[in-house]
Design a protein around this motif. Structure first.
Motif, PDB file in Angstrom:
ATOM      1  N   ILE A  36       0.805  -1.218   0.000  1.00 19.61           N
ATOM      2  CA  ILE A  36       0.000   0.000   0.000  1.00 19.61           C
ATOM      3  C   ILE A  36       0.838   1.269   0.000  1.00 19.61           C
ATOM      4  O   ILE A  36       0.510   2.229  -0.701  1.00 19.61           O
ATOM      5  N   MET A  37       1.922   1.319   0.756  1.00 14.93           N
ATOM      6  CA  MET A  37       2.688   2.570   0.848  1.00 14.93           C
ATOM      7  C   MET A  37       3.264   2.999  -0.506  1.00 14.93           C
ATOM      8  O   MET A  37       3.120   4.160  -0.887  1.00 14.93           O
ATOM      9  N   PRO A  38       3.910   2.106  -1.271  1.00 16.05           N
ATOM     10  CA  PRO A  38       4.363   2.533  -2.597  1.00 16.05           C
ATOM     11  C   PRO A  38       3.205   2.933  -3.512  1.00 16.05           C
ATOM     12  O   PRO A  38       3.323   3.858  -4.310  1.00 16.05           O
ATOM     13  N   VAL A  39       2.074   2.255  -3.367  1.00 14.48           N
ATOM     14  CA  VAL A  39       0.897   2.587  -4.182  1.00 14.48           C
ATOM     15  C   VAL A  39       0.424   3.997  -3.861  1.00 14.48           C
ATOM     16  O   VAL A  39       0.156   4.798  -4.763  1.00 14.48           O
ATOM     17  N   ILE A  40       0.342   4.320  -2.574  1.00 10.18           N
ATOM     18  CA  ILE A  40      -0.095   5.655  -2.173  1.00 10.18           C
ATOM     19  C   ILE A  40       0.871   6.698  -2.714  1.00 10.18           C
ATOM     20  O   ILE A  40       0.460   7.708  -3.287  1.00 10.18           O
ATOM     21  N   SER A  41       2.161   6.443  -2.571  1.00 13.27           N
ATOM     22  CA  SER A  41       3.165   7.391  -3.037  1.00 13.27           C
ATOM     23  C   SER A  41       3.059   7.626  -4.543  1.00 13.27           C
ATOM     24  O   SER A  41       3.009   8.768  -5.014  1.00 13.27           O
ATOM     25  N   GLU A  42       3.012   6.551  -5.321  1.00 14.25           N
ATOM     26  CA  GLU A  42       2.940   6.691  -6.776  1.00 14.25           C
ATOM     27  C   GLU A  42       1.606   7.275  -7.221  1.00 14.25           C
ATOM     28  O   GLU A  42       1.551   8.046  -8.171  1.00 14.25           O
ATOM     29  N   THR A  43       0.527   6.911  -6.535  1.00 10.94           N
ATOM     30  CA  THR A  43      -0.787   7.455  -6.891  1.00 10.94           C
ATOM     31  C   THR A  43      -0.817   8.955  -6.663  1.00 10.94           C
ATOM     32  O   THR A  43      -1.317   9.707  -7.499  1.00 10.94           O
ATOM     33  N   LEU A  44      -0.258   9.390  -5.536  1.00  9.38           N
ATOM     34  CA  LEU A  44      -0.234  10.823  -5.260  1.00  9.38           C
ATOM     35  C   LEU A  44       0.567  11.579  -6.317  1.00  9.38           C
ATOM     36  O   LEU A  44       0.202  12.679  -6.722  1.00  9.38           O
ATOM     37  N   GLN A  45       1.643  10.970  -6.807  1.00 13.19           N
ATOM     38  CA  GLN A  45       2.406  11.601  -7.879  1.00 13.19           C
ATOM     39  C   GLN A  45       1.551  11.710  -9.146  1.00 13.19           C
ATOM     40  O   GLN A  45       1.584  12.717  -9.842  1.00 13.19           O
ATOM     41  N   ASN A  46       0.767  10.682  -9.439  1.00 11.17           N
ATOM     42  CA  ASN A  46      -0.085  10.691 -10.626  1.00 11.17           C
ATOM     43  C   ASN A  46      -1.259  11.655 -10.472  1.00 11.17           C
ATOM     44  O   ASN A  46      -1.802  12.137 -11.463  1.00 11.17           O
ATOM     45  N   ILE A  47      -1.657  11.920  -9.234  1.00  8.43           N
ATOM     46  CA  ILE A  47      -2.801  12.799  -8.988  1.00  8.43           C
ATOM     47  C   ILE A  47      -2.415  14.272  -9.130  1.00  8.43           C
ATOM     48  O   ILE A  47      -3.274  15.118  -9.360  1.00  8.43           O
ATOM     49  N   ASP A  48      -1.126  14.587  -9.036  1.00 12.29           N
ATOM     50  CA  ASP A  48      -0.691  15.983  -9.111  1.00 12.29           C
ATOM     51  C   ASP A  48      -1.341  16.745 -10.257  1.00 12.29           C
ATOM     52  O   ASP A  48      -1.830  17.852 -10.074  1.00 12.29           O
ATOM     53  N   SER A  49      -1.362  16.154 -11.443  1.00  7.65           N
ATOM     54  CA  SER A  49      -1.931  16.859 -12.591  1.00  7.65           C
ATOM     55  C   SER A  49      -3.432  17.070 -12.428  1.00  7.65           C
ATOM     56  O   SER A  49      -3.979  18.064 -12.884  1.00  7.65           O
ATOM     57  N   MET A  50      -4.097  16.142 -11.744  1.00  8.28           N
ATOM     58  CA  MET A  50      -5.537  16.285 -11.524  1.00  8.28           C
ATOM     59  C   MET A  50      -5.830  17.450 -10.582  1.00  8.28           C
ATOM     60  O   MET A  50      -6.842  18.119 -10.707  1.00  8.28           O
ATOM     61  N   LEU A  51      -4.940  17.694  -9.646  1.00  7.22           N
ATOM     62  CA  LEU A  51      -5.174  18.731  -8.644  1.00  7.22           C
ATOM     63  C   LEU A  51      -5.114  20.140  -9.225  1.00  7.22           C
ATOM     64  O   LEU A  51      -5.560  21.087  -8.596  1.00  7.22           O
ATOM     65  N   GLU A  52      -4.585  20.251 -10.434  1.00 11.93           N
ATOM     66  CA  GLU A  52      -4.528  21.564 -11.069  1.00 11.93           C
ATOM     67  C   GLU A  52      -5.927  22.118 -11.327  1.00 11.93           C
ATOM     68  O   GLU A  52      -6.132  23.318 -11.345  1.00 11.93           O
TER      69      GLU A  52
END
Length: 140
Positions: A36-52
């Motif tokens: 889960i921890m690597p998944v959360i980390s990588e998912t948050l990186q992928n979400i960055d563009s969505m947060l714009e």
């Protein structure tokens, strides 16, 4: 939390809670946090563009971001799915036998459905509401 979804036309019940991690480790021999921890980390990186553009984020966007997680193995997702099913139904068979009962087992679609109950079991209610608010489209 509990949720029932259709897999291959059959209703399947899933549950998350405190013993989810114990069931996972007991069955598969490793801690769910290593997944889960690597998944959360990588998912948050992928979400960055969505947060714009916060007003246009859809819950499916978070699921799509998960598909870009490369540290996760398919078997890890299957193991999480089985563990949530086992918590909901103590009588389900071992993972391979359980999965063999389905002609179709769309792992990514199933996991997207189960995020709704998985995330609240991993974080406090306050953090969950923050995540939910971030991923719920704003009504005009």
């Amino acid at each position: 939390m509990e949720k029932t979804i259709q897999i291959d036309g059959k209703p399947v019940k899933f549950k998350t809670g405190a013993s989810f991690a114990r069931i996972f480790k007991s069955q598969f021999g490793y801690d769910i946090l290593t997944v889960i921890m690597p998944v959360i980390s990588e998912t948050l990186q992928n979400i960055d563009s969505m947060l714009e553009d916060m007003n246009n984020i859809k819950p499916s966007d978070v699921g799509n971001a998960l598909e870009g997680v490369y540290s996760l193995e398919l078997i890890d997702i299957q193991n999480m799915i089985w563990s949530m099913a086992k918590l909901a139904d103590k009588d389900i068979p071992e993972p391979i036998l359980w999965e063999e009962q389905f002609d179709e087992f769309p792992v990514f679609d199933i996991m997207k459905e189960l995020l709704e109950i998985l995330i609240p079991s991993l974080v406090t209610k306050k953090k969950y509401l923050m995540i939910k608010n971030m991923t719920t489209p704003k009504q005009k």
